[in-house]
Scaffold this motif. Structure first.
Motif, PDB file in Angstrom:
ATOM      1  N   GLU A   6       0.816  -1.216   0.000  1.00  0.00           N
ATOM      2  CA  GLU A   6       0.000   0.000   0.000  1.00  0.00           C
ATOM      3  C   GLU A   6       0.850   1.267   0.000  1.00  0.00           C
ATOM      4  OE1 GLU A   6      -1.765   3.412   2.071  1.00  0.00           O
ATOM      5  OE2 GLU A   6      -0.307   2.016   2.951  1.00  0.00           O
ATOM      6  N   SER A   7       1.935   1.284   0.750  1.00  0.00           N
ATOM      7  CA  SER A   7       2.758   2.491   0.831  1.00  0.00           C
ATOM      8  C   SER A   7       3.694   2.656  -0.366  1.00  0.00           C
ATOM      9  CB  SER A   7       3.583   2.474   2.130  1.00  0.00           C
ATOM     10  OG  SER A   7       4.490   1.372   2.138  1.00  0.00           O
ATOM     11  N   HIS A   8       3.925   1.583  -1.111  1.00  0.00           N
ATOM     12  CA  HIS A   8       4.845   1.645  -2.256  1.00  0.00           C
ATOM     13  C   HIS A   8       4.134   1.991  -3.564  1.00  0.00           C
ATOM     14  CE1 HIS A   8       8.036  -0.053   0.204  1.00  0.00           C
ATOM     15  NE2 HIS A   8       7.213  -1.021   0.581  1.00  0.00           N
ATOM     16  N   ILE A   9       2.880   1.596  -3.683  1.00  0.00           N
ATOM     17  CA  ILE A   9       2.154   1.723  -4.953  1.00  0.00           C
ATOM     18  C   ILE A   9       2.082   3.162  -5.474  1.00  0.00           C
ATOM     19  CG2 ILE A   9      -0.150   1.491  -5.984  1.00  0.00           C
ATOM     20  CD1 ILE A   9      -0.376  -1.157  -4.358  1.00  0.00           C
ATOM     21  N   PRO A  10       1.728   4.158  -4.643  1.00  0.00           N
ATOM     22  CA  PRO A  10       1.631   5.523  -5.170  1.00  0.00           C
ATOM     23  C   PRO A  10       2.978   6.136  -5.550  1.00  0.00           C
ATOM     24  CG  PRO A  10       0.353   5.274  -3.142  1.00  0.00           C
ATOM     25  CD  PRO A  10       1.237   4.077  -3.264  1.00  0.00           C
ATOM     26  N   LYS A  11       4.063   5.607  -4.972  1.00  0.00           N
ATOM     27  CA  LYS A  11       5.380   6.215  -5.187  1.00  0.00           C
ATOM     28  C   LYS A  11       5.925   6.005  -6.595  1.00  0.00           C
ATOM     29  CE  LYS A  11       6.686   5.926  -0.318  1.00  0.00           C
ATOM     30  NZ  LYS A  11       7.610   5.330   0.693  1.00  0.00           N
ATOM     31  N   LYS A  12       5.336   5.098  -7.345  1.00  0.00           N
ATOM     32  CA  LYS A  12       5.791   4.849  -8.709  1.00  0.00           C
ATOM     33  C   LYS A  12       5.446   6.010  -9.646  1.00  0.00           C
ATOM     34  CE  LYS A  12       7.607   0.661  -8.546  1.00  0.00           C
ATOM     35  NZ  LYS A  12       8.951   0.326  -9.023  1.00  0.00           N
ATOM     36  N   GLY A  13       4.450   6.784  -9.259  1.00  0.00           N
ATOM     37  CA  GLY A  13       4.058   7.914 -10.076  1.00  0.00           C
ATOM     38  C   GLY A  13       3.415   7.520 -11.393  1.00  0.00           C
ATOM     39  N   LYS A  14       2.770   6.350 -11.424  1.00  0.00           N
ATOM     40  CA  LYS A  14       2.134   5.862 -12.655  1.00  0.00           C
ATOM     41  C   LYS A  14       0.629   5.767 -12.452  1.00  0.00           C
ATOM     42  CE  LYS A  14       6.073   2.883 -13.881  1.00  0.00           C
ATOM     43  NZ  LYS A  14       6.461   1.491 -14.225  1.00  0.00           N
ATOM     44  N   VAL A  27     -25.086   1.727   2.561  1.00  0.00           N
ATOM     45  CA  VAL A  27     -23.650   1.468   2.648  1.00  0.00           C
ATOM     46  C   VAL A  27     -22.929   2.668   2.048  1.00  0.00           C
ATOM     47  CG1 VAL A  27     -21.729  -0.016   1.959  1.00  0.00           C
ATOM     48  CG2 VAL A  27     -23.974  -1.028   2.463  1.00  0.00           C
ATOM     49  N   VAL A  28     -21.984   3.216   2.796  1.00  0.00           N
ATOM     50  CA  VAL A  28     -21.255   4.401   2.370  1.00  0.00           C
ATOM     51  C   VAL A  28     -19.800   4.035   2.106  1.00  0.00           C
ATOM     52  CG1 VAL A  28     -20.546   6.743   3.000  1.00  0.00           C
ATOM     53  CG2 VAL A  28     -22.769   5.861   3.760  1.00  0.00           C
ATOM     54  N   LEU A  29     -19.303   4.395   0.928  1.00  0.00           N
ATOM     55  CA  LEU A  29     -17.902   4.198   0.577  1.00  0.00           C
ATOM     56  C   LEU A  29     -17.192   5.541   0.614  1.00  0.00           C
ATOM     57  CD1 LEU A  29     -18.312   1.847  -2.538  1.00  0.00           C
ATOM     58  CD2 LEU A  29     -18.098   1.199  -0.134  1.00  0.00           C
ATOM     59  N   GLY A  30     -16.131   5.622   1.414  1.00  0.00           N
ATOM     60  CA  GLY A  30     -15.342   6.832   1.460  1.00  0.00           C
ATOM     61  C   GLY A  30     -15.828   7.813   2.517  1.00  0.00           C
ATOM     62  N   PRO A  31     -15.227   9.022   2.491  1.00  0.00           N
ATOM     63  CA  PRO A  31     -14.160   9.427   1.577  1.00  0.00           C
ATOM     64  C   PRO A  31     -12.840   8.772   1.962  1.00  0.00           C
ATOM     65  CG  PRO A  31     -14.533  11.142   3.200  1.00  0.00           C
ATOM     66  CD  PRO A  31     -15.576  10.086   3.454  1.00  0.00           C
ATOM     67  N   GLY A  32     -11.923   8.716   1.001  1.00  0.00           N
ATOM     68  CA  GLY A  32     -10.624   8.107   1.260  1.00  0.00           C
ATOM     69  C   GLY A  32      -9.897   7.842  -0.035  1.00  0.00           C
ATOM     70  N   SER A  33      -8.634   7.471   0.073  1.00  0.00           N
ATOM     71  CA  SER A  33      -7.826   7.176  -1.108  1.00  0.00           C
ATOM     72  C   SER A  33      -8.481   6.064  -1.915  1.00  0.00           C
ATOM     73  CB  SER A  33      -6.421   6.761  -0.685  1.00  0.00           C
ATOM     74  OG  SER A  33      -5.806   7.778   0.084  1.00  0.00           O
ATOM     75  N   LEU A  34      -8.726   6.331  -3.187  1.00  0.00           N
ATOM     76  CA  LEU A  34      -9.503   5.413  -4.020  1.00  0.00           C
ATOM     77  C   LEU A  34      -8.873   4.029  -4.092  1.00  0.00           C
ATOM     78  CD1 LEU A  34     -11.833   4.897  -6.002  1.00  0.00           C
ATOM     79  CD2 LEU A  34     -10.362   5.815  -7.821  1.00  0.00           C
ATOM     80  N   PHE A  35      -7.597   3.969  -4.448  1.00  0.00           N
ATOM     81  CA  PHE A  35      -6.951   2.678  -4.694  1.00  0.00           C
ATOM     82  C   PHE A  35      -6.355   2.055  -3.436  1.00  0.00           C
ATOM     83  CE2 PHE A  35      -6.894   4.515  -8.988  1.00  0.00           C
ATOM     84  CZ  PHE A  35      -7.334   3.439  -9.737  1.00  0.00           C
ATOM     85  N   THR A  36      -6.051   2.861  -2.405  1.00  0.00           N
ATOM     86  CA  THR A  36      -5.344   2.314  -1.246  1.00  0.00           C
ATOM     87  C   THR A  36      -6.152   2.305   0.056  1.00  0.00           C
ATOM     88  OG1 THR A  36      -4.281   4.479  -0.911  1.00  0.00           O
ATOM     89  CG2 THR A  36      -3.053   2.826  -2.173  1.00  0.00           C
ATOM     90  N   SER A  37      -7.334   2.938   0.074  1.00  0.00           N
ATOM     91  CA  SER A  37      -8.172   2.904   1.280  1.00  0.00           C
ATOM     92  C   SER A  37      -9.537   2.287   1.035  1.00  0.00           C
ATOM     93  CB  SER A  37      -8.362   4.323   1.841  1.00  0.00           C
ATOM     94  OG  SER A  37      -7.168   4.814   2.403  1.00  0.00           O
ATOM     95  N   ILE A  38     -10.112   2.511  -0.158  1.00  0.00           N
ATOM     96  CA  ILE A  38     -11.456   2.005  -0.440  1.00  0.00           C
ATOM     97  C   ILE A  38     -11.414   0.661  -1.161  1.00  0.00           C
ATOM     98  CG2 ILE A  38     -13.626   2.466  -1.661  1.00  0.00           C
ATOM     99  CD1 ILE A  38     -13.094   5.444  -1.199  1.00  0.00           C
ATOM    100  N   LEU A  39     -10.700   0.593  -2.284  1.00  0.00           N
ATOM    101  CA  LEU A  39     -10.690  -0.638  -3.082  1.00  0.00           C
ATOM    102  C   LEU A  39     -10.094  -1.851  -2.372  1.00  0.00           C
ATOM    103  CD1 LEU A  39     -10.026   0.763  -6.658  1.00  0.00           C
ATOM    104  CD2 LEU A  39     -11.964  -0.654  -5.947  1.00  0.00           C
ATOM    105  N   PRO A  40      -9.119  -1.704  -1.461  1.00  0.00           N
ATOM    106  CA  PRO A  40      -8.644  -2.908  -0.758  1.00  0.00           C
ATOM    107  C   PRO A  40      -9.758  -3.663  -0.055  1.00  0.00           C
ATOM    108  CG  PRO A  40      -7.116  -1.110  -0.406  1.00  0.00           C
ATOM    109  CD  PRO A  40      -8.305  -0.527  -1.118  1.00  0.00           C
ATOM    110  N   ASN A  41     -10.788  -2.949   0.414  1.00  0.00           N
ATOM    111  CA  ASN A  41     -11.927  -3.604   1.057  1.00  0.00           C
ATOM    112  C   ASN A  41     -12.797  -4.311   0.023  1.00  0.00           C
ATOM    113  OD1 ASN A  41     -11.541  -2.316   3.827  1.00  0.00           O
ATOM    114  ND2 ASN A  41     -11.756  -0.513   2.537  1.00  0.00           N
TER     115      ASN A  41
END
Length: 341
Positions: free
Chosen positions: A153-161, A193-207
């Protein structure tokens, strides 16, 4: 089509996510006459949570700590102690919060994160329910638009892609990813059921990538609400508008399942963006009303901004009011339907 169901109780609202946005909404929902359940991500592997996750080979405690505090009715001083973070010059406990240590110790004592959170919820007079999305730490995997991959989770955004798709696995890849206790049943029994708010790919989608949770969201009769983020996020959602967020969610579950989009149309002042201390956040998420109309049946748009010295957040009170009003009105219409049938 979702079937109407009759009910004569407080609306059951399940909120799914993680990060700093979730507690803002939960604090305000706690004050409403609703039965609130928080389902919290367990894929975090950075900071204090990541260090404790590695040390104990256990569920990262940070998001769970923030949710417990948000829903707690203990005095403010006790919350401050629970949230206290040791200073950087402490070589042993640097960066750790007391709450993270307590959750990790309780999980070790109880032998299970679910039992630990229920025990702490009782001790902290939590108003509502808090369930980890899974009962063991998950590893988040991303496939980028260029075909390359990254894990963590902490490495994925750092790629900048630009991210195309995410999945989750257990740390022990021989194990099957399973939802935590009462998570699926809470979603199936919910009115909303409420989704978010939060980081789309690293806080919501992991669930949502936990199969049982994804399936429950597709099958539940509850209305599913997505709270769009206010700011784009470095390494995750550059140049992604509010409709694009929902398209990503629909893509991951293979069909349209979100019923309501709650989106901000208030304008963030330029000086707030220029002075934003969190370098992850870039620009304000653009509003695409036409795109939203193609994705969801109902759009709730308003100025949901809360400008603070620490940055830009959702106005929890206004968001909670819209969520509760929509859930309450849905219940009232259901009762009227059966009364007049």
């Amino acid at each position: 089509m979702k079937q109407l169901k009759i009910t004569n109780r407080r609306p059951k609202i399940v909120v799914i996510g993680g990060g700093t946005g979730l507690p803002v909404i939960l604090r305000s929902l706690k004050e409403k006459d609703a039965d609130v359940t928080a389902v919290v991500t367990v894929a975090d592997d950075g900071g204090s949570s990541g260090a404790l996750r590695k040390s104990f080979n256990a569920v990262p405690p940070g998001d769970l700590r923030n949710v417990l505090t948000a829903l707690s009715d203990i005095p403010e001083l006790q919350k401050q102690i629970f949230q206290y973070r040791f200073k950087k010059d402490d070589s042993t406990l640097s960066g750790h919060t007391i709450g993270n240590l307590i959750i990790s110790a309780t999980a070790d004592m109880e032998g299970n994160i679910y039992r630990a959170i229920q025990l702490l919820a009782t001790m902290m007079h939590v108003k509502g329910h808090v369930y980890p999305a899974a009962e063991e730490p998950l590893v988040l995997h991303a496939k980028y638009m260029d075909g390359t991959t990254e894990s963590g989770e902490s490495h994925i955004p750092k790629k900048g892609k630009m991210i195309d798709y995410v999945t989750v696995t257990c740390t022990d890849e021989n194990k099957t990813v399973k939802a935590g206790r009462k998570v699926k049943s809470s979603i199936m029994d919910a009115d909303m059921v409420v989704l978010g708010p939060g980081s789309l790919f690293t806080s919501i989608l992991p669930n949502l990538m936990i199969p049982e949770i994804g399936e429950a969201l597709l099958k539940t009769e509850a209305k599913v609400v997505y709270i769009s983020n206010i700011m784009t996020q470095l390494g995750e959602t550059e140049n992604v508008n509010d409709a694009d967020h929902i398209k990503v969610l629909h893509k991951h579950l293979g069909q349209k399942f979100i019923d309501i989009a709650l989106t901000n149309i208030g304008q963030v002042p330029e000086f707030y963006i220029e002075n934003e201390q969190n370098e992850e956040y870039l620009l304000q998420v653009e509003h695409d009303f036409k795109g939203l109309q193609e994705e969801v049946p109902l759009i709730i748009s308003d100025d949901f901004l809360q400008l603070t010295s620490k940055g830009v957040y959702h106005n929890g009170e206004k968001v909670a009011e819209e969520i509760f009003k929509t859930a309450f009105n849905s219940q009232r219409k259901i009762k009227e339907y059966f009364k007049n049938a």
